[in-house]
Design an enzyme around this catalytic site. Structure first.
Site, PDB file in Angstrom:
ATOM      1  N   THR A   2      84.819  -4.773 -24.642  1.00  0.00           N
ATOM      2  CA  THR A   2      86.260  -4.823 -24.937  1.00  0.00           C
ATOM      3  C   THR A   2      86.517  -5.006 -26.435  1.00  0.00           C
ATOM      4  O   THR A   2      85.693  -5.610 -27.141  1.00  0.00           O
ATOM      5  CB  THR A   2      86.891  -6.006 -24.164  1.00  0.00           C
ATOM      6  N   ASP A   3      87.671  -4.542 -26.892  1.00  0.00           N
ATOM      7  CA  ASP A   3      88.050  -4.755 -28.298  1.00  0.00           C
ATOM      8  C   ASP A   3      88.301  -6.238 -28.570  1.00  0.00           C
ATOM      9  O   ASP A   3      88.367  -6.649 -29.736  1.00  0.00           O
ATOM     10  CB  ASP A   3      89.280  -3.924 -28.675  1.00  0.00           C
ATOM     11  N   GLU A   4      88.438  -7.044 -27.506  1.00  0.00           N
ATOM     12  CA  GLU A   4      88.739  -8.468 -27.711  1.00  0.00           C
ATOM     13  C   GLU A   4      87.580  -9.212 -28.380  1.00  0.00           C
ATOM     14  O   GLU A   4      87.773 -10.318 -28.884  1.00  0.00           O
ATOM     15  CB  GLU A   4      89.141  -9.125 -26.385  1.00  0.00           C
ATOM     16  N   TYR A  38      87.007 -15.691 -22.200  1.00  0.00           N
ATOM     17  CA  TYR A  38      86.712 -14.327 -21.744  1.00  0.00           C
ATOM     18  C   TYR A  38      86.066 -13.511 -22.858  1.00  0.00           C
ATOM     19  O   TYR A  38      84.982 -12.946 -22.695  1.00  0.00           O
ATOM     20  CB  TYR A  38      87.998 -13.637 -21.265  1.00  0.00           C
ATOM     21  N   LYS A  84      82.201 -11.904 -23.242  1.00  0.00           N
ATOM     22  CA  LYS A  84      81.931 -10.477 -23.422  1.00  0.00           C
ATOM     23  C   LYS A  84      81.128 -10.246 -24.715  1.00  0.00           C
ATOM     24  O   LYS A  84      80.232  -9.399 -24.759  1.00  0.00           O
ATOM     25  CB  LYS A  84      83.237  -9.679 -23.472  1.00  0.00           C
TER      26      LYS A  84
END
Ligand code: NAD
Ligand code: TYD
Length: 340
Positions: A126-128, A154, A158
């Site tokens: 994810t870009d997060e 979260y 990741k």
């Protein structure tokens, strides 16, 4: 013809990826591994289950013996790992299961890949993992070189998994790739996430809870465009590489919620500004030029069309989301939004 393990295939993006593969690579055999958490829904895979090239295993990716026995039986060529705890708000309440599934589950899968041999292990990230960007610097975008800088349990889980994937590549020469995508929307999106939550609430004339002032920006991509990008990376992307995926489609939350009201003919007076998320990332924005240059990928669905299609899907698939609203979701909603 390849055998492809898709983990987390009963969730939002994994199920869309399975339908993408069945349509675009009808000779491939698809093996889905999913333990059906609250976010997994076997009814989503009903049509796939009728296809003889598709098989489903209800197994937790942290269950080493279970995962090994599937690899031993199925001899996969490719593994695409979507299985994850995926909701930031839940990670703030209960981080532990995020660390278990997102990090240790990734390890179990990669160990099985080493043991049985595969052509490609792909991690859906994810870009997060890049943290957030300021609102007043529209020139700044996440590239694959942007440092990892996480905000929520979260995104930290990741990011940890991504680092482990790259370590398995360097240490054991496991043929890996990683994709980091921005926010997805489309069919089969669990109604705890922004877009489906607002559609479902608006349909019931319920308040639309916008966190903070609604100014946070996300870079939205139609799920099928994400699936096509992953398929390209898995087959043609370079080993050991990270590819960012995004649609250059930045939108403030409040504008999305208003658009959904307008499409459904509901009044903006349903909108309620509620207490902000802890550690709320301000802005995500992806630079997708690497995947464009190397693999020719570009998004195909414009946001206005994708949002219309998505709202239409929720209008015609109440049988999919109504049962979700009455189960665990009801308790979750009460806890998270009851006195927010
Ligand atoms: P989702 O929550 O809708 O689905 C997750 C699926 O994984 C569910 O079917 C669940 O049952 C399964 N699962 C969870 N824990 C498991 C375990 N221990 N063993 C086996 N199965 C398990 O998630 P999603 O939105 O489809 O996201 C899929 C992947 O894409 C995730 O890795 C997420 O981090 C990533 N991602 C999502 C977005 C997005 O906007 N939704 C954007 C970028 C990346
Ligand atoms: P979400 O769909 O949870 O995705 P993510 O946090 O992974 O980007 O949320 C998208 C944005 O919408 C995020 O800025 C939080 C906000 N949001 C609300 O304002 N209200 C809500 O009820 C939800 C679920 C999210």
């Amino acid at each position: 013809m390849s055998t492809i393990i898709v983990t987390g295939g009963a969730g939002f993006i994994g199920s869309n990826f399975i339908y993408y593969l069945l349509k675009n690579h009808p000779d491939d055999r698809i093996v889905c591994i999913d333990c059906l958490t609250y976010a997994g829904n076997l009814s989503t895979l009903q049509a796939a289950l009728e296809n003889t090239n598709f098989v489903f295993y209800k197994t937790n990716i942290c269950d080493r013996a279970g995962v090994d026995s599937i690899f031993e039986k199925e001899h996969p060529d490719i593994v695409v790992n979507f299985a994850a705890e995926s909701h930031v708000d839940r990670s703030i309440e209960h981080p532990e299961v995020f660390l278990q599934t997102n990090i240790l589950g990734t390890q179990v899968l990669m160990d099985a890949c080493r043991k049985y041999g595969i052509k490609r292990y792909h991690q859906v990230s994810t870009d997060e993992v890049y943290g957030d960007l300021p609102l007043d610097r529209p020139d700044l975008l996440f590239t694959e070189e942007t440092p990892i800088h996480t905000s929520s349990p979260y995104s930290a889980s990741k990011a940890a998994a991504d680092l482990l994937v790259l370590a398995y590549h360097r240490t054991y020469q496991l043929p890996v790739s990683i994709s980091r995508c921005s926010n997805n929307y489309g069919p089969y999106h669990f109604p705890e996430k922004l877009i489906p939550l607002m559609i479902v609430n608006a349909l019931h004339d319920k308040p639309l809870p916008v966190y903070g002032e609604g100014k946070n920006v996300r870079d939205w991509l139609y799920v099928e465009d994400h699936c096509r990008a992953i398929d390209l990376i898995v087959r043609n992307g370079r080993e050991g590489e990270v590819y960012n995926i995004g649609g250059h489609n930045e939108m403030a939350n409040i504008d999305i919620v208003k658009l959904i009201c307008d499409i459904l003919g509901k009044p903006h007076s349903l909108i309620r500004f509620v207490k902000d998320r802890k550690g709320h990332d301000m802005r995500y924005a992806i630079d997708p030029s690497k995947i464009h240059k190397e693999l020719g990928w570009l998004p195909e669905t414009k946001f206005a069309d994708g949002l219309q299609k998505t709202v239409q899907w929720y209008l015609t698939h109440q049988d999919w989301w109504e049962p979700i609203l009455s189960g665990e979701y009801k308790l979750y909603y009460q806890k998270m939004y009851g006195d927010r």
